[in-house]
Write a protein that holds these residues in place. Structure first.
Motif, PDB file in Angstrom:
ATOM      1  N   GLY A 138       0.810  -1.211   0.000  1.00  0.00           N
ATOM      2  CA  GLY A 138       0.000   0.000   0.000  1.00  0.00           C
ATOM      3  C   GLY A 138       0.840   1.255   0.000  1.00  0.00           C
ATOM      4  N   THR A 139       1.955   1.242   0.733  1.00  0.00           N
ATOM      5  CA  THR A 139       2.830   2.411   0.794  1.00  0.00           C
ATOM      6  C   THR A 139       3.419   2.733  -0.580  1.00  0.00           C
ATOM      7  OG1 THR A 139       3.350   2.073   3.117  1.00  0.00           O
ATOM      8  CG2 THR A 139       4.937   3.348   1.842  1.00  0.00           C
ATOM      9  N   MET A 140       3.689   1.708  -1.379  1.00  0.00           N
ATOM     10  CA  MET A 140       4.202   1.948  -2.724  1.00  0.00           C
ATOM     11  C   MET A 140       3.121   2.602  -3.601  1.00  0.00           C
ATOM     12  SD  MET A 140       7.418   1.037  -3.268  1.00  0.00           S
ATOM     13  CE  MET A 140       7.640   0.375  -4.927  1.00  0.00           C
ATOM     14  N   ILE A 141       1.883   2.185  -3.417  1.00  0.00           N
ATOM     15  CA  ILE A 141       0.781   2.791  -4.163  1.00  0.00           C
ATOM     16  C   ILE A 141       0.643   4.259  -3.779  1.00  0.00           C
ATOM     17  CG2 ILE A 141      -1.726   2.750  -4.521  1.00  0.00           C
ATOM     18  CD1 ILE A 141      -1.559  -0.327  -4.032  1.00  0.00           C
ATOM     19  N   VAL A 142       0.714   4.532  -2.460  1.00  0.00           N
ATOM     20  CA  VAL A 142       0.595   5.924  -1.997  1.00  0.00           C
ATOM     21  C   VAL A 142       1.797   6.741  -2.450  1.00  0.00           C
ATOM     22  CG1 VAL A 142       0.410   7.409   0.041  1.00  0.00           C
ATOM     23  CG2 VAL A 142      -0.821   5.237  -0.036  1.00  0.00           C
ATOM     24  N   THR A 143       2.981   6.142  -2.492  1.00  0.00           N
ATOM     25  CA  THR A 143       4.169   6.871  -2.944  1.00  0.00           C
ATOM     26  C   THR A 143       4.027   7.290  -4.398  1.00  0.00           C
ATOM     27  OG1 THR A 143       5.575   5.692  -1.356  1.00  0.00           O
ATOM     28  CG2 THR A 143       6.689   6.742  -3.214  1.00  0.00           C
ATOM     29  N   GLN A 144       3.397   6.450  -5.210  1.00  0.00           N
ATOM     30  CA  GLN A 144       3.124   6.845  -6.593  1.00  0.00           C
ATOM     31  C   GLN A 144       2.171   8.039  -6.629  1.00  0.00           C
ATOM     32  OE1 GLN A 144       4.789   5.250  -9.272  1.00  0.00           O
ATOM     33  NE2 GLN A 144       4.081   7.159 -10.190  1.00  0.00           N
ATOM     34  N   ASP A 145       1.208   8.064  -5.710  1.00  0.00           N
ATOM     35  CA  ASP A 145       0.309   9.223  -5.581  1.00  0.00           C
ATOM     36  C   ASP A 145       1.097  10.470  -5.171  1.00  0.00           C
ATOM     37  OD1 ASP A 145      -1.842   7.585  -6.172  1.00  0.00           O
ATOM     38  OD2 ASP A 145      -2.403   7.290  -4.063  1.00  0.00           O
ATOM     39  N   VAL A 146       2.086  10.284  -4.298  1.00  0.00           N
ATOM     40  CA  VAL A 146       2.934  11.400  -3.857  1.00  0.00           C
ATOM     41  C   VAL A 146       3.678  11.992  -5.047  1.00  0.00           C
ATOM     42  CG1 VAL A 146       5.036  11.945  -2.540  1.00  0.00           C
ATOM     43  CG2 VAL A 146       3.190  10.652  -1.462  1.00  0.00           C
ATOM     44  N   ILE A 147       4.228  11.147  -5.888  1.00  0.00           N
ATOM     45  CA  ILE A 147       4.963  11.610  -7.076  1.00  0.00           C
ATOM     46  C   ILE A 147       4.053  12.473  -7.950  1.00  0.00           C
ATOM     47  CG2 ILE A 147       5.999  10.831  -9.260  1.00  0.00           C
ATOM     48  CD1 ILE A 147       7.135   8.427  -7.683  1.00  0.00           C
ATOM     49  N   GLU A 148       2.821  12.009  -8.135  1.00  0.00           N
ATOM     50  CA  GLU A 148       1.878  12.753  -8.981  1.00  0.00           C
ATOM     51  C   GLU A 148       1.407  14.039  -8.305  1.00  0.00           C
ATOM     52  OE1 GLU A 148      -1.186   9.986  -9.999  1.00  0.00           O
ATOM     53  OE2 GLU A 148       0.230   8.555 -10.897  1.00  0.00           O
ATOM     54  N   GLU A 149       1.092  13.942  -7.007  1.00  0.00           N
ATOM     55  CA  GLU A 149       0.547  15.096  -6.285  1.00  0.00           C
ATOM     56  C   GLU A 149       1.563  16.233  -6.192  1.00  0.00           C
ATOM     57  OE1 GLU A 149      -2.428  17.234  -4.411  1.00  0.00           O
ATOM     58  OE2 GLU A 149      -2.589  15.229  -5.311  1.00  0.00           O
ATOM     59  N   TYR A 150       2.835  15.889  -6.000  1.00  0.00           N
ATOM     60  CA  TYR A 150       3.870  16.914  -5.881  1.00  0.00           C
ATOM     61  C   TYR A 150       4.543  17.218  -7.220  1.00  0.00           C
ATOM     62  CZ  TYR A 150       3.659  16.857  -0.749  1.00  0.00           C
ATOM     63  OH  TYR A 150       3.257  16.981   0.562  1.00  0.00           O
ATOM     64  N   GLY A 151       4.127  16.555  -8.271  1.00  0.00           N
ATOM     65  CA  GLY A 151       4.724  16.786  -9.593  1.00  0.00           C
ATOM     66  C   GLY A 151       6.202  16.460  -9.624  1.00  0.00           C
ATOM     67  N   LEU A 152       6.587  15.362  -8.965  1.00  0.00           N
ATOM     68  CA  LEU A 152       8.000  14.998  -8.897  1.00  0.00           C
ATOM     69  C   LEU A 152       8.466  14.351 -10.197  1.00  0.00           C
ATOM     70  CD1 LEU A 152       8.198  13.434  -5.300  1.00  0.00           C
ATOM     71  CD2 LEU A 152       8.657  15.807  -5.981  1.00  0.00           C
ATOM     72  N   ASP A 153       9.625  14.764 -10.659  1.00  0.00           N
ATOM     73  CA  ASP A 153      10.214  14.172 -11.861  1.00  0.00           C
ATOM     74  C   ASP A 153      11.091  12.993 -11.426  1.00  0.00           C
ATOM     75  OD1 ASP A 153      11.011  13.708 -14.435  1.00  0.00           O
ATOM     76  OD2 ASP A 153      12.482  15.341 -14.493  1.00  0.00           O
ATOM     77  N   TYR A 154      10.435  12.001 -10.855  1.00  0.00           N
ATOM     78  CA  TYR A 154      11.110  10.838 -10.289  1.00  0.00           C
ATOM     79  C   TYR A 154      10.393   9.562 -10.719  1.00  0.00           C
ATOM     80  CZ  TYR A 154      14.003  13.463  -6.929  1.00  0.00           C
ATOM     81  OH  TYR A 154      14.943  14.300  -6.346  1.00  0.00           O
ATOM     82  N   LYS A 155      11.163   8.481 -10.746  1.00  0.00           N
ATOM     83  CA  LYS A 155      10.590   7.157 -10.951  1.00  0.00           C
ATOM     84  C   LYS A 155      10.697   6.388  -9.639  1.00  0.00           C
ATOM     85  CE  LYS A 155      11.538   6.578 -15.894  1.00  0.00           C
ATOM     86  NZ  LYS A 155      12.263   5.749 -16.910  1.00  0.00           N
ATOM     87  N   LEU A 156       9.635   5.655  -9.323  1.00  0.00           N
ATOM     88  CA  LEU A 156       9.635   4.803  -8.138  1.00  0.00           C
ATOM     89  C   LEU A 156      10.133   3.422  -8.562  1.00  0.00           C
ATOM     90  CD1 LEU A 156       8.930   4.272  -5.171  1.00  0.00           C
ATOM     91  CD2 LEU A 156       6.575   3.808  -5.899  1.00  0.00           C
ATOM     92  N   ILE A 157      11.269   2.994  -7.993  1.00  0.00           N
ATOM     93  CA  ILE A 157      11.907   1.740  -8.388  1.00  0.00           C
ATOM     94  C   ILE A 157      11.527   0.639  -7.394  1.00  0.00           C
ATOM     95  CG2 ILE A 157      14.079   0.601  -8.965  1.00  0.00           C
ATOM     96  CD1 ILE A 157      13.405   3.064 -10.696  1.00  0.00           C
ATOM     97  N   PRO A 158      10.714  -0.345  -7.814  1.00  0.00           N
ATOM     98  CA  PRO A 158      10.329  -1.424  -6.898  1.00  0.00           C
ATOM     99  C   PRO A 158      11.449  -2.437  -6.704  1.00  0.00           C
ATOM    100  CG  PRO A 158       9.372  -1.815  -9.056  1.00  0.00           C
ATOM    101  CD  PRO A 158      10.089  -0.488  -9.136  1.00  0.00           C
ATOM    102  N   SER A 159      11.465  -3.086  -5.548  1.00  0.00           N
ATOM    103  CA  SER A 159      12.409  -4.177  -5.300  1.00  0.00           C
ATOM    104  C   SER A 159      11.806  -5.039  -4.186  1.00  0.00           C
ATOM    105  CB  SER A 159      13.799  -3.641  -4.933  1.00  0.00           C
ATOM    106  OG  SER A 159      13.748  -2.824  -3.773  1.00  0.00           O
ATOM    107  N   SER A 160      12.477  -5.082  -3.057  1.00  0.00           N
ATOM    108  CA  SER A 160      11.957  -5.750  -1.857  1.00  0.00           C
ATOM    109  C   SER A 160      12.452  -4.951  -0.671  1.00  0.00           C
ATOM    110  CB  SER A 160      12.455  -7.196  -1.773  1.00  0.00           C
ATOM    111  OG  SER A 160      13.858  -7.219  -1.564  1.00  0.00           O
TER     112      SER A 160
END
Length: 301
Positions: free
Chosen positions: A162-184
């Motif tokens: 869930g935190t990864m899903i919300v972090t993607q929302d954070v990227i969009e909400e703040y207009g961050l020019d970042y990619k969220l890199i999944p791993s473990s």
């Protein structure tokens, strides 16, 4: 005694032995059946490779097996666990973060999964974290200024969390020019450790409770838009019908409460065991033995 009488006598004796054996066999079968009926069934418990989840699942395995149950772990990501609960393939998931992190799963499965109203941890926090030596970065809003230093990457963990899903929302909400890199989670923590050793920039989504905050100098970035929410609470979820089939287990887990000291000491014992090349359950066994008074409160003793 004549030959015919002897023969008849032998036949009667044989029949008597057969009948007695049959009666004995039937009694034994009934006892076995009753014995099986009295055996407590195996609980299928979801597990995620997060430090606190490894700790609490092993703790409950120790407690429940001490009470005569068998517990089998199912190492699955959060999304797969929720689907398994909804389809009666899993009995229990011990870690649901609300009101924000796992809200999408509640929305999706609220009619198919029993989400407990009882919390076991009330002081959870989630957000983006950086090492404290990054003194010029204080807020999520600062990240775009230093996009090049971070290579435009947020180092993440399990993609279904869930935190990864919300972090993607954070990227969009703040207009961050970042990619969220999944791993473990272990891979993310290793990347964090390596970056800190080299004093390099790194940003990761993290949460309390977590052992890394006692091992590394870290700080949460301010979240003025409150996308991650504020205080999170941790609940558990079960498949429909679990409480009826496992009433005492259901009651015990509803009674379960841990504060920072309790969860911190449990995670430390599990981490020590793993560092010594032992299984996590060895640390959980030690913690349960040393905290039996608290465990007895959960078990209504």
């Amino acid at each position: 005694m004549s030959f015919n009488k002897k023969r008849m006598f032998m036949i009667v004796c044989i029949l008597a032995i057969v009948l007695l054996s049959a009666c004995g066999g039937t009694e034994g079968t009934a006892s076995s059946a009753n014995g099986k009926a009295e055996e407590k069934p195996t609980i299928q418990m979801g597990q995620i490779s997060w430090a606190e989840n490894i700790a609490v699942t092993n703790m409950w395995k120790v407690i429940l097996e001490n009470e005569g149950y068998d517990v089998e772990f199912n190492l699955l990501d959060m999304g797969t666990q929720m689907a398994a609960l909804a389809n009666d393939k899993l009995d229990i998931n011990l870690e649901v973060w609300l009101p924000v992190q796992d809200a999408e799963y509640v929305k999706q499965y609220q009619d198919e999964v029993n989400f407990s109203e009882e919390t076991w941890y009330d002081n959870a926090k989630v957000g983006l974290v950086v090492p404290t030596y990054l003194e010029d970065i204080h807020s999520i809003e600062d990240l775009n200024k230093y996009q090049a230093e971070f290579d435009g990457e947020i180092t993440g963990f399990d993609p279904g969390a869930g935190t990864m899903i919300v972090t993607q929302d954070v990227i969009e909400e703040y207009g961050l020019d970042y990619k969220l890199i999944p791993s473990s989670e272990p891979a993310m923590v290793t990347e964090l450790e390596n970056a800190i050793k080299a004093e390099e920039p790194i940003v990761v989504p993290l949460w309390n409770p977590h052992r890394v905050f006692s091992e590394m100098e870290l700080k949460y970035l301010e979240d003025p838009k409150k996308v991650y929410g504020e205080a999170e609470k941790i609940y558990h979820a079960t498949r429909q019908g679990f409480a009826e089939e496992y009433p005492e287990v259901s009651e015990w887990i509803k009674n379960w409460k841990m504060d920072d000291e309790a969860i911190g000491s449990l995670m430390s014992e599990v981490a020590k065991a793993e560092e010594n090349g032992e299984k996590a359950i060895i640390g959980a066994e030690k913690w349960v033995e040393e905290n039996q008074d608290l465990v007895n409160e959960w078990l209504n003793r």
